[in-house]
Design a protein around this motif. Structure first.
Motif, mmCIF file in Angstrom:
data_model
loop_
_atom_site.group_PDB
_atom_site.id
_atom_site.type_symbol
_atom_site.label_atom_id
_atom_site.label_comp_id
_atom_site.label_asym_id
_atom_site.label_seq_id
_atom_site.Cartn_x
_atom_site.Cartn_y
_atom_site.Cartn_z
ATOM 1 N N LEU A 82 0.845 -1.184 0.000
ATOM 2 C CA LEU A 82 0.000 0.000 0.000
ATOM 3 C C LEU A 82 0.882 1.237 0.000
ATOM 4 C CD1 LEU A 82 -2.901 1.196 0.303
ATOM 5 C CD2 LEU A 82 -2.512 1.134 2.779
ATOM 6 N N ILE A 83 0.730 2.065 -1.022
ATOM 7 C CA ILE A 83 1.486 3.315 -1.140
ATOM 8 C C ILE A 83 0.506 4.478 -1.041
ATOM 9 C CG2 ILE A 83 2.946 4.744 -2.625
ATOM 10 C CD1 ILE A 83 3.907 2.143 -3.973
ATOM 11 N N ILE A 84 0.787 5.420 -0.177
ATOM 12 C CA ILE A 84 -0.029 6.628 -0.038
ATOM 13 C C ILE A 84 0.874 7.824 -0.304
ATOM 14 C CG2 ILE A 84 -1.488 8.019 1.477
ATOM 15 C CD1 ILE A 84 -2.130 5.469 3.044
ATOM 16 N N THR A 85 0.474 8.654 -1.246
ATOM 17 C CA THR A 85 1.320 9.787 -1.614
ATOM 18 C C THR A 85 0.476 10.914 -2.185
ATOM 19 O OG1 THR A 85 3.339 10.396 -2.821
ATOM 20 C CG2 THR A 85 1.795 8.922 -3.952
ATOM 21 N N THR A 86 1.147 11.949 -2.614
ATOM 22 C CA THR A 86 0.502 13.077 -3.272
ATOM 23 C C THR A 86 1.357 13.492 -4.460
ATOM 24 O OG1 THR A 86 -0.394 15.308 -2.941
ATOM 25 C CG2 THR A 86 1.604 14.727 -1.733
ATOM 26 N N ASP A 87 0.803 14.321 -5.336
ATOM 27 C CA ASP A 87 1.532 14.655 -6.564
ATOM 28 C C ASP A 87 2.324 15.950 -6.460
ATOM 29 O OD1 ASP A 87 -0.864 16.110 -6.474
ATOM 30 O OD2 ASP A 87 -1.051 16.202 -8.649
ATOM 31 N N HIS A 88 1.833 16.902 -5.703
ATOM 32 C CA HIS A 88 2.518 18.191 -5.546
ATOM 33 C C HIS A 88 1.921 18.922 -4.355
ATOM 34 C CE1 HIS A 88 -1.067 20.218 -7.098
ATOM 35 N NE2 HIS A 88 -1.045 19.400 -8.142
ATOM 36 N N GLY A 89 2.555 19.992 -3.963
ATOM 37 C CA GLY A 89 2.008 20.844 -2.921
ATOM 38 C C GLY A 89 1.384 22.081 -3.540
ATOM 39 N N GLY A 90 1.609 23.221 -2.910
ATOM 40 C CA GLY A 90 1.051 24.465 -3.428
ATOM 41 C C GLY A 90 1.352 25.626 -2.509
ATOM 42 N N GLY A 91 1.159 26.826 -3.036
ATOM 43 C CA GLY A 91 1.365 28.023 -2.234
ATOM 44 C C GLY A 91 2.793 28.496 -2.173
ATOM 45 N N GLY A 92 3.675 27.879 -2.977
ATOM 46 C CA GLY A 92 5.086 28.257 -2.914
ATOM 47 C C GLY A 92 5.357 29.652 -3.421
ATOM 48 N N VAL A 93 4.708 30.030 -4.523
ATOM 49 C CA VAL A 93 4.838 31.363 -5.104
ATOM 50 C C VAL A 93 3.503 32.094 -5.041
ATOM 51 C CG1 VAL A 93 5.326 32.661 -7.209
ATOM 52 C CG2 VAL A 93 6.766 30.709 -6.601
ATOM 53 N N ASP A 94 2.455 31.361 -5.357
ATOM 54 C CA ASP A 94 1.091 31.880 -5.347
ATOM 55 C C ASP A 94 0.301 31.075 -4.329
ATOM 56 O OD1 ASP A 94 -1.592 32.463 -5.802
ATOM 57 O OD2 ASP A 94 -1.413 32.457 -7.985
ATOM 58 N N THR A 95 -0.297 31.749 -3.351
ATOM 59 C CA THR A 95 -1.041 31.065 -2.289
ATOM 60 C C THR A 95 -2.101 30.131 -2.844
ATOM 61 O OG1 THR A 95 -0.709 32.939 -0.807
ATOM 62 C CG2 THR A 95 -2.492 31.430 -0.239
ATOM 63 N N HIS A 146 0.146 26.355 -7.825
ATOM 64 C CA HIS A 146 1.355 25.552 -7.726
ATOM 65 C C HIS A 146 2.003 25.515 -9.110
ATOM 66 C CE1 HIS A 146 -1.003 22.351 -9.673
ATOM 67 N NE2 HIS A 146 -1.959 22.676 -8.820
ATOM 68 N N GLY A 147 3.048 24.737 -9.278
ATOM 69 C CA GLY A 147 3.734 24.636 -10.563
ATOM 70 C C GLY A 147 5.154 25.128 -10.526
ATOM 71 N N SER A 148 5.523 25.842 -9.460
ATOM 72 C CA SER A 148 6.867 26.420 -9.370
ATOM 73 C C SER A 148 7.860 25.391 -8.833
ATOM 74 C CB SER A 148 6.850 27.642 -8.449
ATOM 75 O OG SER A 148 6.887 27.247 -7.080
ATOM 76 N N ASP A 149 9.127 25.821 -8.729
ATOM 77 C CA ASP A 149 10.147 24.968 -8.135
ATOM 78 C C ASP A 149 10.374 25.313 -6.661
ATOM 79 O OD1 ASP A 149 11.388 27.411 -8.403
ATOM 80 O OD2 ASP A 149 13.153 26.654 -9.481
ATOM 81 N N ALA A 150 9.476 26.089 -6.072
ATOM 82 C CA ALA A 150 9.571 26.416 -4.653
ATOM 83 C C ALA A 150 9.350 25.154 -3.819
ATOM 84 C CB ALA A 150 8.543 27.482 -4.283
ATOM 85 N N PRO A 151 10.044 25.009 -2.694
ATOM 86 C CA PRO A 151 9.901 23.805 -1.873
ATOM 87 C C PRO A 151 8.469 23.481 -1.497
ATOM 88 C CG PRO A 151 11.786 25.079 -1.131
ATOM 89 C CD PRO A 151 11.081 25.918 -2.169
ATOM 90 N N GLN A 152 7.642 24.490 -1.234
ATOM 91 C CA GLN A 152 6.264 24.225 -0.827
ATOM 92 C C GLN A 152 5.460 23.574 -1.952
ATOM 93 O OE1 GLN A 152 4.643 27.095 1.885
ATOM 94 N NE2 GLN A 152 2.569 26.886 1.047
ATOM 95 N N ASP A 153 5.838 23.813 -3.192
ATOM 96 C CA ASP A 153 5.188 23.172 -4.345
ATOM 97 C C ASP A 153 5.804 21.815 -4.651
ATOM 98 O OD1 ASP A 153 3.798 25.526 -4.523
ATOM 99 O OD2 ASP A 153 4.515 26.070 -6.518
ATOM 100 N N MET A 154 7.115 21.691 -4.460
ATOM 101 C CA MET A 154 7.866 20.523 -4.935
ATOM 102 C C MET A 154 8.004 19.389 -3.916
ATOM 103 S SD MET A 154 8.987 20.840 -8.110
ATOM 104 C CE MET A 154 10.379 19.694 -8.128
ATOM 105 N N THR A 155 7.838 19.674 -2.642
ATOM 106 C CA THR A 155 8.062 18.661 -1.612
ATOM 107 C C THR A 155 6.760 17.948 -1.287
ATOM 108 O OG1 THR A 155 9.712 20.171 -0.694
ATOM 109 C CG2 THR A 155 9.169 18.231 0.598
ATOM 110 N N ILE A 156 6.819 16.613 -1.217
ATOM 111 C CA ILE A 156 5.597 15.819 -1.034
ATOM 112 C C ILE A 156 5.774 14.760 0.046
ATOM 113 C CG2 ILE A 156 4.794 16.166 -3.403
ATOM 114 C CD1 ILE A 156 5.826 13.302 -4.023
ATOM 115 N N PHE A 157 4.638 14.289 0.521
ATOM 116 C CA PHE A 157 4.590 13.152 1.449
ATOM 117 C C PHE A 157 4.564 11.854 0.645
ATOM 118 C CE2 PHE A 157 2.109 9.868 3.551
ATOM 119 C CZ PHE A 157 2.722 9.789 4.789
ATOM 120 N N TRP A 158 5.245 10.821 1.141
ATOM 121 C CA TRP A 158 5.236 9.502 0.513
ATOM 122 C C TRP A 158 5.393 8.455 1.600
ATOM 123 C CZ3 TRP A 158 7.732 4.893 -0.120
ATOM 124 C CH2 TRP A 158 7.483 4.166 -1.294
ATOM 125 N N GLY A 159 4.516 7.448 1.587
ATOM 126 C CA GLY A 159 4.634 6.379 2.567
ATOM 127 C C GLY A 159 4.150 5.067 1.997
#
Length: 277
Positions: A202-215, A218-231
């Motif tokens: 069982l893999i639980i994850t997400t594709d992207h974050g958001g709010g890195g440049v625009d609250t 998403h779509g930028s290379d800012a850590p808040q957009d690019m960093t994700i949870f994976w388990g």
């Protein structure tokens, strides 16, 4: 729903929450916490760039960078993903290796089952709002005990981010993650009742974050957009595995390895050392 079995892995279940980034750790997620207890997880995995759903889910399902799978291009041009692509999806690889394999994708964002996943004869595909997906998944699991690969994408969290803002200061966004957690819990219950939970990876994850440049985007290379949870959790998963440097693409390699298929030599994806013993 705690897994205690030492059985071999019979199937891979990938549960994706669109737009949740690492904020899964900031919201109330008791079901995800329980399902992943004793497994391996990280809140420092990286997604593909640009951090948009077409590129990111495409990399998760194809094991290569966006410029190689080009799922986003097919989506933008309203084209089906080509069956003869040099960058086939997990589903295509499984079908070619095992023609009678049972596989399915249940998504809220329909372009995933057209522009990212090939048209594969015999594969179950369903696109519906999040609240309709869970009962449909349950019905499918009860009638398909031989399932080998399932991908699920829930979309309401990303919609909440676009509407109310991404991040731990957005109450409505965090509430949406908690609702998604309940839906993940319902899917876990269905897997348990179908006798599939203790012999699945069982893999639980997400594709992207958001709010890195625009609250609200998403779509930028800012850590808040690019960093994700994976388990992940399942037979043979080591909770001590080093997941530093994990990429969303590695999900594809982990899935293929878990069901005993060879990982394409030209993939960008890899299996983290020590994850599956």
């Amino acid at each position: 729903m705690t897994l205690t079995s030492k059985k071999a892995i019979k199937r891979v279940i990938i549960l994706g929450i669109d737009g949740a980034g690492t904020f899964i750790r900031e919201a109330e997620t008791p079901y995800i916490d329980e399902l992943l207890a004793g497994g391996a997880q990280t809140s420092q995995a990286l997604t593909a760039f640009p951090s948009n759903s077409g590129e990111c889910w495409g990399s998760l399902l194809h094991g290569v960078m966006p410029e190689r799978h080009e799922s986003h291009v097919h989506i933008q041009n309203n084209r089906s993903f080509p069956a003869n692509s040099p960058a086939p999806s997990l589903f295509q690889i499984l079908r070619e290796a095992r023609p009678d394999s049972t596989m399915a994708a249940f998504v809220s964002w329909k372009p995933i089952i057209t522009g990212i996943i090939e048209e594969i004869p015999g594969m179950e595909k369903c696109a519906a709002p999040d609240e309709q997906l869970v009962p449909a998944i349950g019905a499918y699991l009860r009638t398909n005990p031989g399932l080998e690969l399932l991908f699920v994408q829930l979309d309401d969290v990303d919609a909440a981010g676009h509407r109310h803002g991404y991040g731990d200061e957005s109450t409505e966004y965090l509430k949406a993650i908690t609702r998604a957690d309940r839906q993940i819990g319902e899917i876990g219950k269905e897997l348990l009742e179908a006798g599939m939970l203790d012999d699945s990876l069982l893999i639980i994850t997400t594709d992207h974050g958001g709010g890195g440049v625009d609250t609200f985007s998403h779509g930028s290379d800012a850590p808040q957009d690019m960093t994700i949870f994976w388990g992940c959790r399942g037979p043979g998963v080591s909770p001590e595995a080093d997941l530093s440097g994990l990429s969303i693409m590695d999900t594809a390699a982990v899935a293929l390895y878990a069901i005993g298929l060879q990982i394409p030599s030209d993939w960008d994806a890899k299996v983290p050392a020590g994850l599956l013993t």
